[in-house]
Design an enzyme around this catalytic site. Structure first.
Site, short mmCIF file in Angstrom:
data_model
loop_
_atom_site.label_atom_id
_atom_site.label_comp_id
_atom_site.label_asym_id
_atom_site.label_seq_id
_atom_site.Cartn_x
_atom_site.Cartn_y
_atom_site.Cartn_z
CB SER A 1 36.10 43.59 4.08
OG SER A 1 37.14 44.16 4.84
CE LYS B 1 45.34 49.73 4.05
NZ LYS B 1 45.41 49.72 5.52
CG ASN C 1 41.14 52.74 4.92
OD1 ASN C 1 40.68 53.87 4.82
ND2 ASN C 1 40.77 51.90 5.87
CG ASP D 1 43.43 51.64 8.29
OD1 ASP D 1 42.52 50.82 8.47
OD2 ASP D 1 44.24 51.56 7.34
CB ALA E 1 49.01 49.34 11.62
CB THR F 1 63.63 50.89 10.84
OG1 THR F 1 63.68 49.51 10.51
CG2 THR F 1 64.55 51.68 9.93
CD GLU G 1 67.48 54.98 10.63
OE1 GLU G 1 66.98 53.90 10.24
OE2 GLU G 1 68.32 55.03 11.56
NE ARG G 2 58.52 52.09 7.61
CZ ARG G 2 57.93 50.92 7.42
NH1 ARG G 2 58.35 49.85 8.09
NH2 ARG G 2 56.94 50.80 6.57
P1 NAP Z 1 53.93 47.38 7.71
O1 NAP Z 1 53.57 48.67 7.07
O2 NAP Z 1 54.68 46.35 6.93
O3 NAP Z 1 54.77 47.71 9.05
C1 NAP Z 1 55.27 46.67 9.83
C2 NAP Z 1 55.79 47.23 11.14
O4 NAP Z 1 56.18 46.12 11.98
C3 NAP Z 1 57.03 48.11 11.00
O5 NAP Z 1 57.01 49.11 12.01
C4 NAP Z 1 58.15 47.12 11.26
O6 NAP Z 1 59.34 47.71 11.73
C5 NAP Z 1 57.55 46.28 12.36
N1 NAP Z 1 58.16 44.95 12.48
C6 NAP Z 1 58.04 43.92 11.62
N2 NAP Z 1 58.71 42.84 12.09
C7 NAP Z 1 59.25 43.22 13.28
C8 NAP Z 1 60.04 42.57 14.25
N3 NAP Z 1 60.42 41.29 14.09
N4 NAP Z 1 60.41 43.24 15.36
C9 NAP Z 1 60.01 44.54 15.53
N5 NAP Z 1 59.27 45.22 14.65
C10 NAP Z 1 58.89 44.57 13.54
O7 NAP Z 1 52.63 46.62 8.23
P2 NAP Z 1 51.24 47.29 8.69
O8 NAP Z 1 50.34 47.38 7.53
O9 NAP Z 1 51.53 48.50 9.49
O10 NAP Z 1 50.64 46.12 9.64
C11 NAP Z 1 51.21 45.85 10.92
C12 NAP Z 1 50.27 44.90 11.66
O11 NAP Z 1 49.04 45.57 11.90
C13 NAP Z 1 49.89 43.63 10.84
O12 NAP Z 1 49.81 42.55 11.74
C14 NAP Z 1 48.54 43.95 10.26
O13 NAP Z 1 47.75 42.80 10.05
C15 NAP Z 1 47.95 44.80 11.40
N6 NAP Z 1 46.92 45.73 10.93
C16 NAP Z 1 45.71 45.65 11.54
C17 NAP Z 1 44.70 46.49 11.19
C18 NAP Z 1 43.38 46.38 11.87
O14 NAP Z 1 42.40 46.97 11.38
N7 NAP Z 1 43.32 45.68 13.00
C19 NAP Z 1 44.90 47.45 10.17
C20 NAP Z 1 46.17 47.52 9.56
C21 NAP Z 1 47.17 46.63 9.95
P3 NAP Z 1 60.45 48.27 10.69
O15 NAP Z 1 59.97 49.62 10.26
O16 NAP Z 1 61.69 48.30 11.48
O17 NAP Z 1 60.50 47.27 9.55
#
Ligand code: NAP
Length: 270
Positions: free
Chosen positions: A16, A65, A85, A100, A128, A149, A151-152
């Protein structure tokens, strides 16, 4: 001088500061963007201190956040998403926003992707995923949330107008019929894994991958090979920053300049 910044832990590798500072420089704004890494127990003092010191705005990232929501006066969208955010400090105290969700929408609009009335599949129900689901539903898309998951996903769908939810097995039926697919899981981050089997992708689909490390994920490569339109995660990252920039400065952001500053820092493949 206006001081803006990023509150998170860790923030050492944040993209950023150069992105925002390129924007200030292009517009001749006397402003700087710095990173702050308070301990979790010091979050409230950090937000109050930033306000007291006259800092103009802060972005907020992992792990703060959700917690910041309680410390600021939040806009309705941030409250619905359950995460802030972006904080703007003004005479009325700290105001919290979530850029976001609009980042997802603007990234797609930048690529002339229509959202109103379209069938969208969001894979993932974390931070995300929540932002994508609310952003797309508010833009008029019919949203299906698929998450490991279940439920989520179900909990999220209950809050998003018209949304449905199921486990990852639902991708088999949903993706071939969808107009839009958003990967909001971390699958593909720093690896060559993909959350969606390549055989489900098709030419009438637009695929946005939130993952931006690398920029060119396996999912996006598979999507391009299937003839789909692709939008990489750097566009989402760019537009959440552009929205914060515009919120703070009340000026149109120099999008091309900020995009170039962002992309020069990003790796293209794992
Ligand atoms: P988060 O809150 O930790 O959520 C992670 C998500 O990924 C959950 O839905 C989780 O499922 C799923 N997941 C993790 N490992 C998995 C696997 N092996 N198989 C299937 N599902 C899996 O993370 P987040 O903040 O949402 O970020 C997610 C991604 O988006 C990251 O790569 C992050 O860098 C990216 N992101 C990008 C931006 C952007 O501006 N481009 C902004 C925010 C985030 P469960 O619920 O089952 O654990």
């Amino acid at each position: 001088m206006n001081v803006y910044g990023l509150l998170g832990n860790p923030v050492e590798h944040s993209l950023s500061p150069p992105m925002h500072e390129a924007g200030y420089d292009a517009l001749g704004l006397d402003a700087r963007y710095v990173t702050f890494e308070p301990a979790r127990t010091e979050l409230e003092s950090a937000v109050r201190g930033a306000d007291a010191l006259g800092i103009s705005g802060l972005n907020v990232t992992i792990p703060f956040k959700q917690e910041v929501l309680e410390l600021v006066d939040s806009a309705p969208l941030a409250t619905r998403i359950g995460a802030v955010n972006t904080i703007a400090f003004g005479e009325d105290g700290p105001q919290g926003y979530n850029t976001d969700a609009i980042g997802v929408v603007r990234a797609l609009q930048q690529h002339d992707v229509m959202l109103d009335g379209q069938d969208a599949v969001v894979v993932g129900a974390g931070g995300a995923g929540r932002a994508a689901a609310f952003g797309l539903a508010d833009a008029g898309a019919a949203v299906h949330i698929a998450n490991r998951t279940v439920e989520r996903a179900t909990e999220l769908a209950a809050d998003v107008p018209g949304a449905t939810a199921a486990g990852l097995e639902s991708l088999t039926d949903r993706v071939p019929a969808a107009d839009l697919l958003v990967n909001a899981t971390s699958v593909g981050m720093e690896t060559a894994d993909t959350p969606v089997p390549a055989e489900l992708l098709h030419p009438d689909l637009t695929v946005l991958d939130a993952v931006y490390t690398p920029v060119e994920t396996r999912l996006l490569r598979d999507a391009a090979a299937a003839g789909a339109t692709t939008v990489d995660g750097a566009w989402m990252l760019l537009f959440q920053g552009v929205e914060a920039f515009e919120q703070w400065t009340e000026t149109d952001a120099p999008i091309d300049v900020m995009n170039e500053a962002l992309r020069t820092q990003l790796q293209t493949s794992p």
